[in-house]
Design a protein around this motif. Sequence first.
Motif, short mmCIF file in Angstrom:
data_model
loop_
_atom_site.label_atom_id
_atom_site.label_comp_id
_atom_site.label_asym_id
_atom_site.label_seq_id
_atom_site.Cartn_x
_atom_site.Cartn_y
_atom_site.Cartn_z
N VAL A 172 41.14 31.84 5.26
CA VAL A 172 41.80 33.12 5.51
C VAL A 172 43.28 32.98 5.21
O VAL A 172 43.83 33.74 4.44
N ASN A 173 43.93 32.01 5.80
CA ASN A 173 45.36 31.79 5.62
C ASN A 173 45.59 30.43 5.00
O ASN A 173 45.76 29.44 5.70
N GLY A 174 45.56 30.38 3.68
CA GLY A 174 45.75 29.12 2.97
C GLY A 174 45.27 29.26 1.54
O GLY A 174 44.74 30.29 1.14
N ASP A 175 45.45 28.19 0.79
CA ASP A 175 45.03 28.17 -0.62
C ASP A 175 43.65 27.55 -0.77
O ASP A 175 43.22 26.76 0.07
N VAL A 176 43.00 27.88 -1.87
CA VAL A 176 41.78 27.22 -2.31
C VAL A 176 42.09 26.60 -3.67
O VAL A 176 42.38 27.33 -4.62
N ASP A 177 42.09 25.27 -3.74
CA ASP A 177 42.35 24.54 -4.98
C ASP A 177 41.16 23.63 -5.27
O ASP A 177 40.88 22.73 -4.48
N LEU A 178 40.47 23.88 -6.38
CA LEU A 178 39.26 23.12 -6.71
C LEU A 178 39.37 22.53 -8.11
O LEU A 178 39.63 23.26 -9.08
N LEU A 179 39.15 21.23 -8.22
CA LEU A 179 39.07 20.54 -9.50
C LEU A 179 37.66 19.95 -9.59
O LEU A 179 37.32 19.01 -8.86
N CYS A 180 36.82 20.54 -10.43
CA CYS A 180 35.41 20.16 -10.52
C CYS A 180 35.17 19.20 -11.68
O CYS A 180 35.72 19.38 -12.77
N GLY A 188 35.36 31.30 -4.64
CA GLY A 188 36.58 30.89 -3.97
C GLY A 188 37.24 32.12 -3.37
O GLY A 188 37.55 33.07 -4.08
N VAL A 189 37.43 32.11 -2.04
CA VAL A 189 37.92 33.29 -1.34
C VAL A 189 39.00 32.91 -0.35
O VAL A 189 38.84 31.95 0.40
N THR A 190 40.08 33.67 -0.35
CA THR A 190 41.10 33.60 0.70
C THR A 190 41.68 34.99 0.88
O THR A 190 41.42 35.89 0.08
N VAL A 194 43.92 31.18 -5.17
CA VAL A 194 42.68 30.49 -5.50
C VAL A 194 42.84 29.95 -6.91
O VAL A 194 43.03 30.72 -7.87
N ARG A 195 42.79 28.61 -7.05
CA ARG A 195 42.96 27.96 -8.35
C ARG A 195 41.76 27.04 -8.59
O ARG A 195 41.44 26.21 -7.74
N GLY A 204 48.11 36.65 -3.20
CA GLY A 204 48.18 35.41 -3.95
C GLY A 204 47.59 35.58 -5.33
O GLY A 204 47.16 36.67 -5.71
N ASP A 205 47.55 34.50 -6.08
CA ASP A 205 47.04 34.51 -7.45
C ASP A 205 45.62 33.97 -7.49
O ASP A 205 45.21 33.20 -6.62
N THR A 206 44.89 34.36 -8.53
CA THR A 206 43.60 33.75 -8.84
C THR A 206 43.73 33.17 -10.25
O THR A 206 44.22 33.82 -11.15
N GLU A 207 43.30 31.90 -10.40
CA GLU A 207 43.41 31.23 -11.69
C GLU A 207 42.17 30.37 -11.92
O GLU A 207 41.71 29.69 -11.00
N VAL A 208 41.69 30.38 -13.14
CA VAL A 208 40.62 29.46 -13.53
C VAL A 208 40.94 28.94 -14.93
O VAL A 208 41.30 29.71 -15.82
N HIS A 209 40.84 27.64 -15.09
CA HIS A 209 41.17 26.96 -16.34
C HIS A 209 40.13 25.90 -16.65
O HIS A 209 39.49 25.37 -15.74
N ARG A 210 40.04 25.55 -17.92
CA ARG A 210 39.33 24.34 -18.32
C ARG A 210 40.31 23.18 -18.24
O ARG A 210 41.49 23.34 -18.54
N GLY A 211 39.80 22.00 -17.83
CA GLY A 211 40.67 20.83 -17.65
C GLY A 211 41.07 20.13 -18.89
O GLY A 211 40.78 20.28 -19.98
#
Length: 186
Positions: free
Chosen positions: A110-118, A127-129, A134-135, A179-186
Amino acid sequence: MDGTTLAHWDGSGSTHTLDLPCDQGDDRARANCGGMPLVHVPAGVTLTVRARNAGVDVSGVRGGLSLSTVNGDVTVRDSGTKGAVQHLVTRNGSVRATGLDARGVAAETVNGDVDLLCTTSPGTLDGVTRNGSVRVTLPADAPPYTTDTSTTNGRSTVDLPAADSADHRHRLTLRTVNGDTEVHRG
């Protein structure tokens, strides 16, 4: 389990519960208050952790993960398994995962970031906040995804090829309000 930590295991069969008492009036249990016990988990085991007023830190666990806390971060490093859905949840903290292996991911705060590197390309990733960004970073060879991203006070960036409208094998949903939402290829 570290032998110096006061703990009690309950359960039988495939499910065991670790109780770490924290009683300020009990000298034996006082060391557990605010501590970080080290627990070794065999490969292939589904790990479930429920905590309050504490962070959850998992590293090198090769199995399914169901991690949740309130008032603390959920941090995952080099963990998971390609065949499992990983659940990473907190309230009033961030969810951070690097080297996450999964068939599916559900990460929420709820109050924070979601950062995921898969390390793998999960079939579904949510990914929800509410108050945070959410990155998501997927492998460089990630397939096309059906994406649904939204923010009210921020920007959305999708750096993935879009799947055909009939292709629902890979679905990605990222949501926030502030906040921002971002999705990228590594």
